[in-house]
Design a protein around this motif. Structure first.
Motif, short mmCIF file in Angstrom:
data_model
loop_
_atom_site.label_atom_id
_atom_site.label_comp_id
_atom_site.label_asym_id
_atom_site.label_seq_id
_atom_site.Cartn_x
_atom_site.Cartn_y
_atom_site.Cartn_z
N ILE A 175 12.91 -3.06 2.64
CA ILE A 175 13.11 -1.70 1.85
C ILE A 175 11.55 -1.17 1.74
O ILE A 175 11.16 0.22 1.96
N LEU A 176 10.60 -1.89 1.09
CA LEU A 176 9.39 -1.28 0.94
C LEU A 176 8.45 -1.23 2.22
O LEU A 176 7.65 -0.23 2.11
N TYR A 177 8.49 -1.92 3.04
CA TYR A 177 7.57 -2.16 4.00
C TYR A 177 7.39 -0.59 4.75
O TYR A 177 6.59 -0.15 5.04
N PRO A 178 8.72 0.05 5.16
CA PRO A 178 8.49 1.34 5.77
C PRO A 178 7.99 2.43 4.88
O PRO A 178 7.70 3.44 5.35
N MET A 179 7.92 2.23 3.69
CA MET A 179 7.52 3.18 2.58
C MET A 179 6.12 3.39 2.82
O MET A 179 5.48 4.08 1.99
N ASN A 180 5.21 2.48 3.36
CA ASN A 180 3.89 2.56 3.53
C ASN A 180 3.06 2.27 2.32
O ASN A 180 2.08 2.78 2.02
N VAL A 181 3.74 1.28 1.37
CA VAL A 181 3.22 0.72 0.40
C VAL A 181 1.86 -0.05 0.73
O VAL A 181 1.89 -0.88 1.67
N ASP A 182 0.67 0.38 -0.09
CA ASP A 182 -0.50 -0.37 0.49
C ASP A 182 -0.72 -1.78 0.42
O ASP A 182 -1.00 -2.55 1.01
N THR A 183 0.00 -2.29 -0.84
CA THR A 183 0.10 -4.05 -0.79
C THR A 183 1.40 -4.19 -1.51
O THR A 183 1.94 -3.51 -2.36
N ILE A 184 1.70 -5.13 -1.09
CA ILE A 184 3.09 -5.82 -1.29
C ILE A 184 2.87 -7.47 -1.86
O ILE A 184 2.37 -8.17 -1.13
N GLN A 185 3.25 -7.51 -2.98
CA GLN A 185 3.06 -8.93 -3.76
C GLN A 185 4.05 -9.61 -4.24
O GLN A 185 4.94 -8.92 -4.86
N GLY A 186 4.35 -10.68 -4.28
CA GLY A 186 5.37 -11.36 -4.83
C GLY A 186 5.69 -12.91 -4.26
O GLY A 186 5.18 -13.34 -3.31
N TYR A 187 6.83 -13.34 -4.93
CA TYR A 187 7.05 -14.88 -4.25
C TYR A 187 7.66 -15.00 -3.01
O TYR A 187 7.77 -15.82 -2.30
N TYR A 188 8.05 -13.68 -2.49
CA TYR A 188 8.75 -13.74 -1.11
C TYR A 188 7.61 -14.36 -0.11
O TYR A 188 7.80 -14.92 0.93
N PHE A 189 6.25 -14.10 -0.73
CA PHE A 189 5.07 -14.54 0.11
C PHE A 189 4.55 -15.83 -0.05
O PHE A 189 4.10 -16.50 0.80
N GLY A 190 4.78 -16.14 -1.12
CA GLY A 190 4.51 -17.61 -1.57
C GLY A 190 4.10 -17.58 -3.23
O GLY A 190 4.07 -16.51 -3.73
N LYS A 191 4.27 -18.70 -3.57
CA LYS A 191 4.01 -18.96 -5.11
C LYS A 191 2.44 -19.09 -5.48
O LYS A 191 1.68 -18.96 -4.42
N PRO A 192 1.99 -18.57 -6.39
CA PRO A 192 0.49 -18.85 -6.92
C PRO A 192 0.06 -20.02 -6.57
O PRO A 192 0.70 -21.01 -6.75
N MET A 193 -1.23 -19.91 -6.11
CA MET A 193 -1.91 -21.13 -5.29
C MET A 193 -3.45 -21.14 -6.00
O MET A 193 -3.97 -20.12 -6.42
#
Length: 96
Positions: A57-75
């Motif tokens: 849903i968010l990607y096509p909205m042209n949000v400049d940065t998307i962050q969260g656990y979907y991409f990975g846990k803090p490292m």
């Protein structure tokens, strides 16, 4: 608040991101925030993305940065560097 205190980036809280795929209000609200911020050259970051549905849903909205656990846990920095080096050495197909 943005008028009185200029910002370079506006972060959209997880409260709006969570379940955005099932909430017309949250989706519309995020679209509005992205549009108004981009109109005045402010970047937008959506935080707390945890599912592919939220990302889709968010990607096509042209949000400049998307962050969260979907991409990975803090490292730790070392872990991130190792992961990035592995991705670069694997070629462009490894980056998803």
């Amino acid at each position: 608040m943005l008028k009185k205190m200029p910002a370079d980036i506006v972060k959209i809280d997880r409260a709006f991101v969570h379940g955005v795929d099932a909430s017309n209000f949250d989706e519309s609200f995020i679209q509005f925030i992205v549009a108004i911020c981009h109109k005045v050259n402010i970047e937008v970051c959506a935080e707390g993305v945890e599912t592919e549905a939220e990302f889709q849903i968010l990607y096509p909205m042209n949000v400049d940065t998307i962050q969260g656990y979907y991409f990975g846990k803090p490292m730790r920095e070392e872990e991130i560097n190792q992961k990035l080096k592995a991705m670069v050495s694997s070629g462009p197909d490894a980056v998803k």
